[in-house]
Motif scaffolding. Structure first.
Motif, PDB file in Angstrom:
ATOM      1  N   LEU A  41      -0.045  -3.181  16.588  1.00  0.00           N
ATOM      2  CA  LEU A  41      -0.159  -3.936  15.337  1.00  0.00           C
ATOM      3  C   LEU A  41      -1.631  -4.183  15.020  1.00  0.00           C
ATOM      4  N   SER A  42      -2.052  -3.770  13.829  1.00  0.00           N
ATOM      5  CA  SER A  42      -3.429  -4.027  13.406  1.00  0.00           C
ATOM      6  C   SER A  42      -3.438  -4.525  11.967  1.00  0.00           C
ATOM      7  N   TYR A  43      -4.528  -5.204  11.600  1.00  0.00           N
ATOM      8  CA  TYR A  43      -4.676  -5.785  10.276  1.00  0.00           C
ATOM      9  C   TYR A  43      -5.909  -5.190   9.591  1.00  0.00           C
ATOM     10  N   VAL A  44      -5.740  -4.847   8.320  1.00  0.00           N
ATOM     11  CA  VAL A  44      -6.828  -4.280   7.528  1.00  0.00           C
ATOM     12  C   VAL A  44      -6.998  -5.125   6.269  1.00  0.00           C
ATOM     13  N   VAL A  45      -8.216  -5.552   5.993  1.00  0.00           N
ATOM     14  CA  VAL A  45      -8.485  -6.394   4.826  1.00  0.00           C
ATOM     15  C   VAL A  45      -8.474  -5.543   3.559  1.00  0.00           C
ATOM     16  N   TRP A  46      -7.829  -6.080   2.518  1.00  0.00           N
ATOM     17  CA  TRP A  46      -7.798  -5.384   1.227  1.00  0.00           C
ATOM     18  C   TRP A  46      -7.897  -6.405   0.103  1.00  0.00           C
ATOM     19  N   LEU A  47      -8.044  -5.904  -1.118  1.00  0.00           N
ATOM     20  CA  LEU A  47      -8.126  -6.731  -2.324  1.00  0.00           C
ATOM     21  C   LEU A  47      -9.275  -7.732  -2.268  1.00  0.00           C
ATOM     22  N   GLU A  48     -10.312  -7.383  -1.524  1.00  0.00           N
ATOM     23  CA  GLU A  48     -11.533  -8.178  -1.481  1.00  0.00           C
ATOM     24  C   GLU A  48     -12.700  -7.263  -1.840  1.00  0.00           C
ATOM     25  N   ASP A  49     -13.812  -7.859  -2.266  1.00  0.00           N
ATOM     26  CA  ASP A  49     -14.978  -7.069  -2.642  1.00  0.00           C
ATOM     27  C   ASP A  49     -15.483  -6.235  -1.467  1.00  0.00           C
ATOM     28  N   THR A  51     -14.326  -3.655   0.092  1.00  0.00           N
ATOM     29  CA  THR A  51     -13.398  -3.194   1.121  1.00  0.00           C
ATOM     30  C   THR A  51     -12.847  -1.830   0.727  1.00  0.00           C
ATOM     31  N   SER A  52     -12.672  -0.974   1.712  1.00  0.00           N
ATOM     32  CA  SER A  52     -12.085   0.358   1.510  1.00  0.00           C
ATOM     33  C   SER A  52     -11.013   0.573   2.572  1.00  0.00           C
ATOM     34  N   PRO A  53      -9.858  -0.045   2.377  1.00  0.00           N
ATOM     35  CA  PRO A  53      -8.816   0.016   3.421  1.00  0.00           C
ATOM     36  C   PRO A  53      -8.381   1.428   3.771  1.00  0.00           C
ATOM     37  N   GLU A  54      -8.500   2.354   2.810  1.00  0.00           N
ATOM     38  CA  GLU A  54      -8.075   3.728   3.093  1.00  0.00           C
ATOM     39  C   GLU A  54      -8.879   4.342   4.238  1.00  0.00           C
ATOM     40  N   LYS A  55     -10.127   3.924   4.413  1.00  0.00           N
ATOM     41  CA  LYS A  55     -10.964   4.462   5.487  1.00  0.00           C
ATOM     42  C   LYS A  55     -10.476   3.993   6.855  1.00  0.00           C
ATOM     43  N   GLU A  56      -9.930   2.783   6.909  1.00  0.00           N
ATOM     44  CA  GLU A  56      -9.426   2.256   8.184  1.00  0.00           C
ATOM     45  C   GLU A  56      -8.009   2.731   8.474  1.00  0.00           C
ATOM     46  N   ILE A  57      -7.247   2.985   7.420  1.00  0.00           N
ATOM     47  CA  ILE A  57      -5.859   3.412   7.614  1.00  0.00           C
ATOM     48  C   ILE A  57      -5.794   4.847   8.124  1.00  0.00           C
ATOM     49  N   GLY A  58      -6.619   5.726   7.567  1.00  0.00           N
ATOM     50  CA  GLY A  58      -6.500   7.141   7.902  1.00  0.00           C
ATOM     51  C   GLY A  58      -5.247   7.703   7.266  1.00  0.00           C
ATOM     52  N   ASN A  59      -4.448   8.423   8.011  1.00  0.00           N
ATOM     53  CA  ASN A  59      -3.162   8.902   7.515  1.00  0.00           C
ATOM     54  C   ASN A  59      -2.052   7.948   7.902  1.00  0.00           C
ATOM     55  N   ALA A  60      -0.976   7.952   7.126  1.00  0.00           N
ATOM     56  CA  ALA A  60       0.181   7.100   7.417  1.00  0.00           C
ATOM     57  C   ALA A  60       1.452   7.791   6.944  1.00  0.00           C
ATOM     58  N   ASP A  61       2.556   7.478   7.601  1.00  0.00           N
ATOM     59  CA  ASP A  61       3.845   8.092   7.263  1.00  0.00           C
ATOM     60  C   ASP A  61       4.602   7.306   6.202  1.00  0.00           C
ATOM     61  N   VAL A  62       4.428   5.983   6.205  1.00  0.00           N
ATOM     62  CA  VAL A  62       5.231   5.102   5.352  1.00  0.00           C
ATOM     63  C   VAL A  62       4.342   4.020   4.751  1.00  0.00           C
ATOM     64  N   GLU A 101      -6.402   8.406  -2.443  1.00  0.00           N
ATOM     65  CA  GLU A 101      -7.574   8.789  -1.666  1.00  0.00           C
ATOM     66  C   GLU A 101      -7.212   9.453  -0.343  1.00  0.00           C
ATOM     67  N   MET A 102      -5.953   9.459   0.015  1.00  0.00           N
ATOM     68  CA  MET A 102      -5.534   9.996   1.313  1.00  0.00           C
ATOM     69  C   MET A 102      -5.293  11.504   1.210  1.00  0.00           C
ATOM     70  N   PRO A 103      -5.959  12.297   2.027  1.00  0.00           N
ATOM     71  CA  PRO A 103      -5.733  13.746   1.998  1.00  0.00           C
ATOM     72  C   PRO A 103      -4.276  14.116   2.291  1.00  0.00           C
ATOM     73  N   GLN A 104      -3.671  13.384   3.240  1.00  0.00           N
ATOM     74  CA  GLN A 104      -2.267  13.599   3.583  1.00  0.00           C
ATOM     75  C   GLN A 104      -1.473  12.381   3.121  1.00  0.00           C
ATOM     76  N   LYS A 105      -0.554  12.588   2.177  1.00  0.00           N
ATOM     77  CA  LYS A 105       0.176  11.471   1.585  1.00  0.00           C
ATOM     78  C   LYS A 105       1.323  11.023   2.504  1.00  0.00           C
ATOM     79  N   PRO A 106       1.703   9.755   2.411  1.00  0.00           N
ATOM     80  CA  PRO A 106       2.890   9.301   3.149  1.00  0.00           C
ATOM     81  C   PRO A 106       4.148   9.979   2.629  1.00  0.00           C
TER      82      PRO A 106
END
Length: 299
Positions: A41-49, A51-62, A101-106
């Protein structure tokens, strides 16, 4: 699977996280506050000045979107209604931006929704095939929310709209307030008592979301309600019976409107909504009937 959840720190989100972790999945929660991560379980900050959550997420399935100001908090002033509406639009737009922004979409995008998309009625029965839409705040909000989320299909992503009914839990949702008068020996019929309550146990909510993630042919609207809705009078009597309390002091409609304002519609009006898609796809409800759900939650 690697699962991203927006709105994962709320009533439903917390239980959904627990279920996914029990299943052995990796969960990323999008949040406005920095929180410590642990195991899967990890937390990524979003909706703040800045921040680029896509860089921390990488790829995701869902991707699962539960984000939005609760309709149960506070009076429905014009300002609060705007917050309810805007929070859903902004969060959904940002999720779509992240996905773009994700090269591989969920493979799947699960978006929360609500049975408020159906008109209130004492006689009609609504399924996912129903097309009538009310011209009120909730109806417009849900319609616009689903329309925004549907844009995920433009990326070739299977998209599901989970239309939640009245979610019952003992640490959130509507039940604690509904049960309180009975615990104080002051429970009774709310309004006319003829209005429908299309309810569902929170355990079945999170199980239905997992079911939607796994069901590769499931897409579009899904009513997340138990198969046996009840009218408010019977709903209240069942609470009283489970708690061993009388059902005798009525709460007139006018008193509810004075106390809650426009939000009184949540308890004074309702619709009979059936989970046609879940039943047809073979979903097995753990709590299909109200008495067993209340005994699990209240005793």
């Amino acid at each position: 699977m690697k699962i991203v959840i927006a709105g994962g720190t709320g009533f439903i989100g917390n239980k959904l996280i627990d279920l996914f972790l029990q299943e052995g999945h990796e969960v990323i929660v999008l949040t406005r506050k920095v929180r410590p991560s642990s195991n899967n379980l990890s937390y990524v900050v979003w909706l703040e000045d800045n921040t680029s959550p896509e860089k921390e997420i990488g790829n995701a399935d869902v991707f699962i979107n539960l984000a939005g100001v609760s309709i149960n908090d506070g009076r429905w002033t014009e300002k609060h209604q705007k917050q309810i509406y805007d929070s859903r639009m902004v969060a959904t737009y940002e999720l779509l931006r992240i996905i773009s922004e994700m090269p591989q979409k969920p493979s799947v995008f699960i978006n929360a929704s609500a049975i408020g998309i159906y008109p209130v009625s004492l006689n009609n029965v609504y399924t996912e095939d129903s097309t009538d839409m009310p011209d009120d705040f909730l109806g417009r909000t849900v319609h616009d929310w689903e329309k925004k989320a549907k844009r995920a299909e433009e990326f070739g992503i299977r998209t599901v709209f989970m239309r939640f009914g009245v979610v019952l839990g003992n640490d959130g949702g509507a039940l604690p307030l509904m049960a309180l008068p009975y615990k104080l020996f002051a429970g009774g019929t709310v309004g006319s008592g003829k209005q429908w309550v299309s309810w569902i146990h929170v355990v079945d909510v999170v199980r239905a979301i997992l079911f939607a993630v796994r069901s590769e042919r499931l897409r579009g609207p899904v009513n997340v309600t138990a198969p046996f809705p009840l009218r408010m009078k019977e709903f209240g009597k069942t609470i009283g019976s489970v708690l061993g309390r009388p059902h005798w002091i009525p709460a007139p409609s006018i008193a509810m409107r004075m106390a809650l304002g426009q939000k009184s519609k949540l308890v004074l009006e309702g619709q009979k909504v059936l989970p046609k898609v879940l039943l047809e796809k073979g979903f097995d409800f753990e709590f299909p009937k109200l008495e067993s759900a209340l005994r699990d939650l209240l005793t």
